[in-house]
Enzyme design. Structure first.
Site, PDB file in Angstrom:
ATOM      1  N   LYS A  86       7.962  11.186  -3.978  1.00  0.00           N
ATOM      2  CA  LYS A  86       6.568  11.278  -3.534  1.00  0.00           C
ATOM      3  C   LYS A  86       5.981   9.883  -3.472  1.00  0.00           C
ATOM      4  O   LYS A  86       6.110   9.105  -4.422  1.00  0.00           O
ATOM      5  CB  LYS A  86       5.761  12.108  -4.561  1.00  0.00           C
ATOM      6  N   LYS A 110       4.152   6.600 -12.378  1.00  0.00           N
ATOM      7  CA  LYS A 110       2.812   7.201 -12.268  1.00  0.00           C
ATOM      8  C   LYS A 110       2.902   8.733 -12.314  1.00  0.00           C
ATOM      9  O   LYS A 110       2.147   9.385 -13.025  1.00  0.00           O
ATOM     10  CB  LYS A 110       2.181   6.751 -10.932  1.00  0.00           C
ATOM     11  N   LYS A 122       8.145   5.285  -1.663  1.00  0.00           N
ATOM     12  CA  LYS A 122       7.099   4.593  -0.898  1.00  0.00           C
ATOM     13  C   LYS A 122       7.668   4.241   0.463  1.00  0.00           C
ATOM     14  O   LYS A 122       8.885   4.084   0.619  1.00  0.00           O
ATOM     15  CB  LYS A 122       6.667   3.311  -1.624  1.00  0.00           C
ATOM     16  N   THR A 207      -8.679   9.206  -5.614  1.00  0.00           N
ATOM     17  CA  THR A 207      -8.236   8.032  -6.387  1.00  0.00           C
ATOM     18  C   THR A 207      -9.443   7.300  -6.985  1.00  0.00           C
ATOM     19  O   THR A 207      -9.454   6.948  -8.169  1.00  0.00           O
ATOM     20  CB  THR A 207      -7.394   7.087  -5.513  1.00  0.00           C
ATOM     21  N   ASN A 234     -10.877   2.649   0.669  1.00  0.00           N
ATOM     22  CA  ASN A 234     -10.891   4.027   0.170  1.00  0.00           C
ATOM     23  C   ASN A 234     -11.130   4.077  -1.340  1.00  0.00           C
ATOM     24  O   ASN A 234     -12.096   4.690  -1.806  1.00  0.00           O
ATOM     25  CB  ASN A 234      -9.571   4.728   0.555  1.00  0.00           C
ATOM     26  N   SER A 359      -2.827  15.072  -4.387  1.00  0.00           N
ATOM     27  CA  SER A 359      -1.731  15.336  -3.435  1.00  0.00           C
ATOM     28  C   SER A 359      -0.877  16.488  -3.945  1.00  0.00           C
ATOM     29  O   SER A 359      -0.439  17.348  -3.179  1.00  0.00           O
ATOM     30  CB  SER A 359      -0.842  14.101  -3.272  1.00  0.00           C
TER      31      SER A 359
HETATM   32  P1  NAD Z   1      -7.856   0.382   1.939  1.00  0.00           P
HETATM   33  O1  NAD Z   1      -7.108  -0.323   2.986  1.00  0.00           O
HETATM   34  O2  NAD Z   1      -8.672   1.587   2.275  1.00  0.00           O
HETATM   35  O3  NAD Z   1      -8.837  -0.627   1.159  1.00  0.00           O
HETATM   36  C1  NAD Z   1      -8.463  -1.869   0.659  1.00  0.00           C
HETATM   37  C2  NAD Z   1      -9.665  -2.787   0.856  1.00  0.00           C
HETATM   38  O4  NAD Z   1      -9.432  -3.994   0.168  1.00  0.00           O
HETATM   39  C3  NAD Z   1      -9.897  -3.160   2.329  1.00  0.00           C
HETATM   40  O5  NAD Z   1     -11.229  -2.839   2.686  1.00  0.00           O
HETATM   41  C4  NAD Z   1      -9.625  -4.655   2.371  1.00  0.00           C
HETATM   42  O6  NAD Z   1     -10.469  -5.327   3.274  1.00  0.00           O
HETATM   43  C5  NAD Z   1      -9.911  -5.075   0.952  1.00  0.00           C
HETATM   44  N1  NAD Z   1      -9.221  -6.284   0.533  1.00  0.00           N
HETATM   45  C6  NAD Z   1      -7.996  -6.728   0.881  1.00  0.00           C
HETATM   46  N2  NAD Z   1      -7.712  -7.886   0.251  1.00  0.00           N
HETATM   47  C7  NAD Z   1      -8.792  -8.175  -0.516  1.00  0.00           C
HETATM   48  C8  NAD Z   1      -9.108  -9.216  -1.421  1.00  0.00           C
HETATM   49  N3  NAD Z   1      -8.248 -10.207  -1.680  1.00  0.00           N
HETATM   50  N4  NAD Z   1     -10.310  -9.174  -2.056  1.00  0.00           N
HETATM   51  C9  NAD Z   1     -11.169  -8.164  -1.824  1.00  0.00           C
HETATM   52  N5  NAD Z   1     -10.938  -7.158  -0.980  1.00  0.00           N
HETATM   53  C10 NAD Z   1      -9.763  -7.159  -0.336  1.00  0.00           C
HETATM   54  O7  NAD Z   1      -6.771   0.747   0.830  1.00  0.00           O
HETATM   55  P2  NAD Z   1      -6.915   1.758  -0.376  1.00  0.00           P
HETATM   56  O8  NAD Z   1      -6.291   3.046   0.024  1.00  0.00           O
HETATM   57  O9  NAD Z   1      -8.292   1.715  -0.907  1.00  0.00           O
HETATM   58  O10 NAD Z   1      -5.899   1.104  -1.419  1.00  0.00           O
HETATM   59  C11 NAD Z   1      -6.266  -0.001  -2.206  1.00  0.00           C
HETATM   60  C12 NAD Z   1      -5.269  -0.179  -3.333  1.00  0.00           C
HETATM   61  O11 NAD Z   1      -5.206   1.029  -4.099  1.00  0.00           O
HETATM   62  C13 NAD Z   1      -3.827  -0.453  -2.894  1.00  0.00           C
HETATM   63  O12 NAD Z   1      -3.205  -1.239  -3.886  1.00  0.00           O
HETATM   64  C14 NAD Z   1      -3.201   0.943  -2.897  1.00  0.00           C
HETATM   65  O13 NAD Z   1      -1.799   0.912  -3.030  1.00  0.00           O
HETATM   66  C15 NAD Z   1      -3.869   1.507  -4.137  1.00  0.00           C
HETATM   67  N6  NAD Z   1      -3.883   2.960  -4.206  1.00  0.00           N
HETATM   68  C16 NAD Z   1      -4.443   3.704  -3.219  1.00  0.00           C
HETATM   69  C17 NAD Z   1      -4.468   5.085  -3.344  1.00  0.00           C
HETATM   70  C18 NAD Z   1      -5.131   5.971  -2.332  1.00  0.00           C
HETATM   71  O14 NAD Z   1      -5.187   7.195  -2.557  1.00  0.00           O
HETATM   72  N7  NAD Z   1      -5.677   5.439  -1.248  1.00  0.00           N
HETATM   73  C19 NAD Z   1      -3.888   5.702  -4.477  1.00  0.00           C
HETATM   74  C20 NAD Z   1      -3.339   4.894  -5.469  1.00  0.00           C
HETATM   75  C21 NAD Z   1      -3.346   3.530  -5.328  1.00  0.00           C
END
Ligand code: NAD
Length: 425
Positions: A86, A110, A122, A207, A234, A359
């Site tokens: 997953k 996780k 992944k 999340t 997100n 999920s």
């Molecule tokens: P996303 O693309 O929706 O958001 C990430 C945001 O971070 C973007 O708006 C981007 O502009 C910003 N960003 C990038 N680099 C940056 C920096 N150096 N400083 C500040 N802002 C910056 O992605 P997401 O889904 O929110 O995921 C973010 C993190 O969370 C990732 O590491 C992802 O693997 C992790 N994550 C996401 C989920 C999920 O359900 N979406 C679940 C677990 C972990």
């Protein structure tokens, strides 16, 4: 007993790739779990470090101008001892196979820590979705599914969204998978789908909300606490929104894409997060990213991406606590430095598990042909996040490990037990 130093920190580990960072924490947790004594002669540590399978494909992508480009795409299946593989699919130029291996490994731990019956995987495709049209993105999503469908499946390996992908991408992938399987309806092939197409209510916010449920369990209620959020996508936006609704003072938001002019917004009186979100991306920033990151606050939520808090900026931070929304935002050196300063760090594999937990709820609903209402989903999520946070904090305290190593050690033990039960042949 933990002396507060990981094996890699002892050997003067330098901040390296994300994969070496994950393996650094993992290596220390292996020392604490002492798998050789528990399962003699099985070499379980080595078997749990390398992924079960890492596949790389070139995907041919037709662009709107009629040209065709070949892009790198990968799927890494790290471990399936506890259930089907997953993990999300990331569309980003940096999503190469080495990076994807680290993210896949983190998913194994996780899911095990969250006690959901999934393994870890992944996927990545090295494209920049922000520079592509919707038509190009649909072709890329369906191209990815076409390339990897033979190793994916609702009981085999189940993708979800990650950075650069979303519910729409999952809908396209589901459709292509079903087309390739004679139209057999298979909503459980991916999670994070649109609610109207087999998705679960509450998945989009899971999340970010889960991060806040977890932080509340560990740090108490957030009312009047000063919070800084790095990354306003997100995870960051839903975390900021819920913290704001709970009465926290969101004093800093950092996101170079969301804010224009300057990359961050700072207001010590507190930012009205709902208003900012209503206006959408392109809001005028007023601060520098690193300065806002270093602002004095009660809680820092790094929700952007890997290694944003590192050897270069960790000693500047003036937060009292950190809960990791992103995967791997702190490098081992940064983690070490912050722990020594007495800053409590709630690790990613606990704090951002809300997405994979919902999920799992989505996959269950798909299997049972059910639709749960949002209240049910978020209540179950909140209960699970809080329970897991409580257990881990207690275990960390009694064992003397920091919460990150305690989290990895707990997860490793669960996977190793399952691996041992299944025999070595
Ligand atoms: P996303 O693309 O929706 O958001 C990430 C945001 O971070 C973007 O708006 C981007 O502009 C910003 N960003 C990038 N680099 C940056 C920096 N150096 N400083 C500040 N802002 C910056 O992605 P997401 O889904 O929110 O995921 C973010 C993190 O969370 C990732 O590491 C992802 O693997 C992790 N994550 C996401 C989920 C999920 O359900 N979406 C679940 C677990 C972990």
């Amino acid at each position: 007993m933990n002396d507060g130093k990981s094996s890699c920190r002892k050997t003067q580990f330098k901040d390296g790739s994300f994969l070496s960072n994950v393996n650094c924490f993992l290596g220390e947790a292996f020392e604490f779990t002492d798998l050789d004594a528990l399962f003699p002669g099985q070499n379980i540590a080595a078997r749990l470090t390398a992924p079960d399978r890492a596949v790389e494909n070139k995907v041919s992508l037709l662009m709107d101008d009629g040209s065709t480009v070949l892009v790198n795409a990968s799927r890494v299946q790290h471990n399936n001892d506890l259930g089907p593989y997953k993990g999300g699919i990331r569309f980003d130029p940096s999503a190469d196979i080495e990076h994807t291996k680290a993210l896949a490994s983190a998913m194994t731990w996780k899911c095990a820590l969250a006690e959901i019956p999934f393994g870890g995987a992944k996927g990545g495709m090295q494209i920049d979705p922000r520079k592509m049209s919707m038509e190009e993105l649909e072709r890329a999503s369906k191209g990815y599914m076409r390339a990897f469908a033979d190793i994916l499946g609702p009981d085999q390996d189940i993708p979800a969204p990650d950075m650069g992908t979303n519910a729409q991408v999952m809908a396209w992938m589901r459709k292509r998978y079903e087309d390739m399987n004679f139209g057999r309806i298979s909503p459980g092939i991916v999670t994070g789908k649109p609610v109207s197409y087999g998705g679960s209510k509450g998945r989009t916010e899971a999340t970010g909300y889960g991060l806040i449920y977890c932080a509340e369990e560990i740090f108490g209620e957030l009312r009047n606490k000063r919070v800084v959020v790095q990354g306003f996508g997100n995870v960051g936006s839903y975390a900021a929104k819920l913290a704001f609704r709970r009465g926290a003072k969101i004093i800093g938001l950092i996101d170079p894409i969301f804010f224009k002019g300057k990359p961050a917004l700072f207001d010590e009186k507190g930012i009205d997060v709902e208003k900012i979100l209503e206006g959408g991306s392109g809001h005028e920033g007023n601060g520098e990213a690193e300065k806002v990151l270093a602002a004095e606050c009660d809680l820092l939520l790094p929700c952007a991406k890997e290694c944003t808090v590192n050897d270069g900026n960790a000693s500047n931070l003036r937060c009292a606590a950190i809960a990791e929304g992103a995967n791997g935002p702190l490098t081992p050196l940064a983690h070490d430095r912050l722990c020594k300063k007495g800053i409590v760090v709630v690790p990613d594999i606990l704090a951002n598990a809300g997405g994979v937990i919902v999920s799992y709820y989505e996959w269950l609903q798909n299997k049972q042909g059910e639709y749960w209402d949002e209240e049910t989903v978020l209540e179950k999520l909140s209960k699970k996040m809080k329970r897991n946070a409580r257990h881990l904090e207690n275990f960390a305290k009694t064992s003397g490990m920091d919460m990150r190593i305690a989290a990895y050690a707990t997860a490793i033990r669960r996977v190793a037990e399952a691996r041992n039960e299944s025999g070595s042949q």
